[in-house]
Design an enzyme around this catalytic site. Structure first.
Site, PDB file in Angstrom:
ATOM      1  N   HIS A  19       0.885  -1.111  -0.012  1.00 15.74           N
ATOM      2  CA  HIS A  19      -0.053  -0.046  -0.086  1.00 15.74           C
ATOM      3  C   HIS A  19       0.807   1.260  -0.112  1.00 15.74           C
ATOM      4  CE1 HIS A  19      -3.921  -2.164   1.874  1.00 15.74           C
ATOM      5  NE2 HIS A  19      -3.322  -2.805   0.629  1.00 15.74           N
ATOM      6  N   GLU A  74       0.960   3.862   1.941  1.00 12.83           N
ATOM      7  CA  GLU A  74       1.398   4.323   3.410  1.00 12.83           C
ATOM      8  C   GLU A  74       2.504   3.400   3.576  1.00 12.83           C
ATOM      9  OE1 GLU A  74      -3.369   4.271   3.586  1.00 12.83           O
ATOM     10  OE2 GLU A  74      -1.825   3.237   2.199  1.00 12.83           O
ATOM     11  N   CYS A 102      -6.090   1.779   5.902  1.00 12.48           N
ATOM     12  CA  CYS A 102      -6.650   0.593   6.313  1.00 12.48           C
ATOM     13  C   CYS A 102      -6.149   0.166   7.793  1.00 12.48           C
ATOM     14  CB  CYS A 102      -6.560  -0.394   5.237  1.00 12.48           C
ATOM     15  SG  CYS A 102      -4.739  -1.144   5.251  1.00 12.48           S
ATOM     16  N   CYS A 109      -2.424  -0.650   7.422  1.00 12.21           N
ATOM     17  CA  CYS A 109      -1.572   0.520   7.489  1.00 12.21           C
ATOM     18  C   CYS A 109      -1.717   1.476   8.766  1.00 12.21           C
ATOM     19  CB  CYS A 109      -1.846   1.300   6.344  1.00 12.21           C
ATOM     20  SG  CYS A 109      -1.619   0.776   4.877  1.00 12.21           S
TER      21      CYS A 109
END
EC number: 3.5.4.33
Length: 147
Positions: free
Chosen positions: A56, A58, A86, A89
């Protein structure tokens, strides 16, 4: 003298990363990490390219910022991300002890708020910066995928 380094200023940079992801066929989430008004990390989702569910935006930015700083803690840093992080993260952001998170659109189904995930107690959160633009980019992406 007016400070140009606002949350909107930096969110535009994160949004540029989301647009790069969109163009690559990745879910269009972009992120940057800033310390003392300097961008030290930038990324976008790379889950398709790397065939890695943890890639991701992040997570990529956390790793890059930690490498830049030479340590695992992101104190005095701010993450700008176009979509609410999410649960995964948010957990990584908790452990990084990041000082501030600024996100655009809420993720009503998978965001850390909906999942009940806690952030570090010293982390401040600002939401809704460029939320409409970020949400529209996501909608365009998924509409294009359904064709």
């Amino acid at each position: 003298m007016e400070n140009i380094f606002t949350d909107e200023y930096f969110m535009k940079k994160a949004f540029q990363e989301a647009e790069i992801a969109f163009d690559k066929g990745e879910i269009p989430v972009g992120a940057i990490i800033v310390i003392q008004n300097k961008v030290i990390a930038r990324s976008h989702n790379l889950t398709e390219l790397l065939n890695d569910v943890t890639a991701h935006a992040e997570m990529q930015s956390i790793t890059a910022a930690a490498n830049f700083l030479g340590g695992k803690y992101l104190k005095d840093c701010t993450l700008y991300v176009t979509l609410e992080p999410c649960q995964m993260c948010a957990g990584a952001l908790y452990w990084s002890q990041i000082s501030k998170i600024v996100f655009g659109a809420h993720d009503e189904q998978r965001g850390f708020t909906a999942m009940g995930t806690k952030l570090h107690p010293k982390t401040t959160v600002v939401s809704g910066i460029m939320a409409q633009e970020s949400a529209e980019l996501m909608l365009r992406f998924f509409a294009r995928r359904r064709k």
